[in-house]
Design an enzyme around this catalytic site. Structure first.
Site, PDB file in Angstrom:
ATOM      1  N   LYS A   1      -3.563 -30.157  -2.393  1.00 59.03           N
ATOM      2  CA  LYS A   1      -3.081 -29.444  -3.570  1.00 59.03           C
ATOM      3  C   LYS A   1      -1.645 -29.012  -3.343  1.00 59.03           C
ATOM      4  CE  LYS A   1      -4.157 -25.396  -6.319  1.00 59.03           C
ATOM      5  NZ  LYS A   1      -5.183 -24.406  -6.631  1.00 59.03           N
TER       6      LYS A   1
ATOM      7  N   LYS B   1      -4.323 -33.115  -6.262  1.00 65.97           N
ATOM      8  CA  LYS B   1      -3.858 -32.370  -7.442  1.00 65.97           C
ATOM      9  C   LYS B   1      -2.417 -31.970  -7.258  1.00 65.97           C
ATOM     10  CE  LYS B   1      -4.634 -27.912  -9.456  1.00 65.97           C
ATOM     11  NZ  LYS B   1      -4.977 -26.614  -9.068  1.00 65.97           N
TER      12      LYS B   1
HETATM   13  C1  PBG Z   1      -6.459 -22.180  -8.898  1.00 63.55           C
HETATM   14  C2  PBG Z   1      -6.276 -23.347  -9.782  1.00 63.55           C
HETATM   15  C3  PBG Z   1      -5.111 -23.708 -10.468  1.00 63.55           C
HETATM   16  C4  PBG Z   1      -5.420 -24.860 -11.176  1.00 63.55           C
HETATM   17  C5  PBG Z   1      -6.749 -25.166 -10.916  1.00 63.55           C
HETATM   18  N1  PBG Z   1      -7.250 -24.229 -10.055  1.00 63.55           N
HETATM   19  C6  PBG Z   1      -3.817 -23.006 -10.538  1.00 63.55           C
HETATM   20  C7  PBG Z   1      -2.948 -22.942  -9.360  1.00 63.55           C
HETATM   21  O1  PBG Z   1      -3.235 -23.456  -8.290  1.00 63.55           O
HETATM   22  O2  PBG Z   1      -1.891 -22.312  -9.474  1.00 63.55           O
HETATM   23  C8  PBG Z   1      -4.467 -25.614 -12.045  1.00 63.55           C
HETATM   24  C9  PBG Z   1      -5.061 -26.620 -12.947  1.00 63.55           C
HETATM   25  C10 PBG Z   1      -4.166 -27.087 -14.027  1.00 63.55           C
HETATM   26  O3  PBG Z   1      -2.928 -26.870 -14.029  1.00 63.55           O
HETATM   27  O4  PBG Z   1      -4.684 -27.708 -14.954  1.00 63.55           O
HETATM   28  N2  PBG Z   1      -7.603 -21.446  -9.242  1.00 63.55           N
END
Ligand code: PBG
Length: 307
Positions: free
Chosen positions: A177, A230
């Site tokens: 991520k 992601k």
């Molecule tokens: C954290 C989380 C995020 C997203 C999914 N889980 C936000 C982040 O990491 O700042 C983002 C998903 C998206 O942008 O569609 N709980």
């Protein structure tokens, strides 16, 4: 006949945002067609998802009150826990995935507990994540998806689940991520923008590819069943590298900013939404994703059936 990559409803996971209250169905401004829904409003939404044969949803919760330790995130009566029970009642076959992270529940908006200087504390956070994953499993979640990026959380969650008899609950790890600008609209949707600093201390640096392999290796060693990358679109090389390196199922998150860009350009008449969205989703699958988390899931299934 010659096409190498095809999309179908089976490829998609649809994100849902659940909120306290009664009769709430609030459209997310930056993500047209996506809503914050109260638990009593889930019926028609779940019926639509089931009818389209989308196999799974991922749940995000907006708490009534935020506090420093995000306690509503692991409360038995928390909004996600309630939504899980309701969705299981409405559509027992639908796979329920839950996002396990504190950022939606903490008043400072970080993914863990912070000390007086604002540093995120890894180990105390992991303990809370264990509680959160367990409370989701108790409510009936099929898959828990830790998205916080703390070290050691996958192993800790696996142990906590197994100790309570939830050996069949699957862990989908947000292993890879990146600290990305593409999460912008999500932070409005989930009301989870950090109140100070940013997430670069615990999310990955976009220029790094080998680190992705290392992160995935560690999470697999700790017991992750599915590895997620992601965001997806700007990271297709990473999806491809992770998919070639490991034989486990790979998920890719077509995140909020990727969705909103397509929507906004389409609204201005600059691109054809259907054509571009299907092209993006196909590219993510072609790169090696076995499943795609996408806000376009419902539209995509409809478009695919029209082809
Ligand atoms: C954290 C989380 C995020 C997203 C999914 N889980 C936000 C982040 O990491 O700042 C983002 C998903 C998206 O942008 O569609 N709980």
């Amino acid at each position: 006949m010659m096409r190498e990559t095809t999309l179908s409803a089976d490829d998609f996971i649809y994100p849902l945002f659940v909120i306290h209250g009664v009769g709430v169905r609030r459209e997310i401004a930056a993500m047209p067609g996506n809503y914050q829904l109260s638990v009593d409003m889930l019926g028609p939404e779940i019926a639509e998802i089931a009818e389209l044969r989308i196999p799974a949803v991922i749940l995000f919760g907006l708490p009534e009150r935020k506090d420093p330790t995000g306690s509503e995130g692991y409360a038995r009566g928390g909004v996600v826990q309630q939504a899980i029970r309701e969705i299981k009642r409405l559509a027992p076959e639908l796979v329920i995935i839950t996002d396990v992270c504190l950022c939606e529940y903490t008043d400072h908006g970080h993914c863990g507990v912070v000390d007086a200087e604002g540093h995120v504390l890894n180990d105390p956070t992991v303990e809370l994540l264990q509680k959160m994953a367990l409370s989701h499993a108790c409510a009936g979640a099929d898959i828990v998806a830790p998205s916080d990026m703390m070290d050691g959380r996958v192993g800790a969650i696996r142990t906590a689940l197994d100790d309570e008899g939830f050996t069949d609950v699957v862990i989908m790890s947000y292993a890879v991520k990146y600290a990305s600008g593409f999460y912008g609209p999500f932070r409005e949707a989930a009301d989870s923008a950090p109140q100070f600093g940013d997430r670069r201390g615990y999310q990955m640096d976009p220029p790094n590819l080998r680190e992705a392999i290392r992160e995935a290796e560690m999470d697999l060693a700790e017991g992750a069943d599915i590895i997620m990358v992601k965001p997806a679109l700007a990271y297709l090389d990473v999806v491809s590298a992770v998919a070639s390196a490991f034989s486990v199922p790979i998920a890719a998150y077509n995140v909020s900013g990727e969705f909103s860009m397509v929507k906004a350009a389409a609204e201005r008449g600059w691109i054809d939404e259907r054509r571009v969205a299907l092209e993006v989703l196909t590219a993510i699958k072609r790169a090696g994703a076995d499943m795609i988390l996408t806000y376009h899931a419902k539209d995509a299934v409809r478009w695919l059936s029209e082809i």
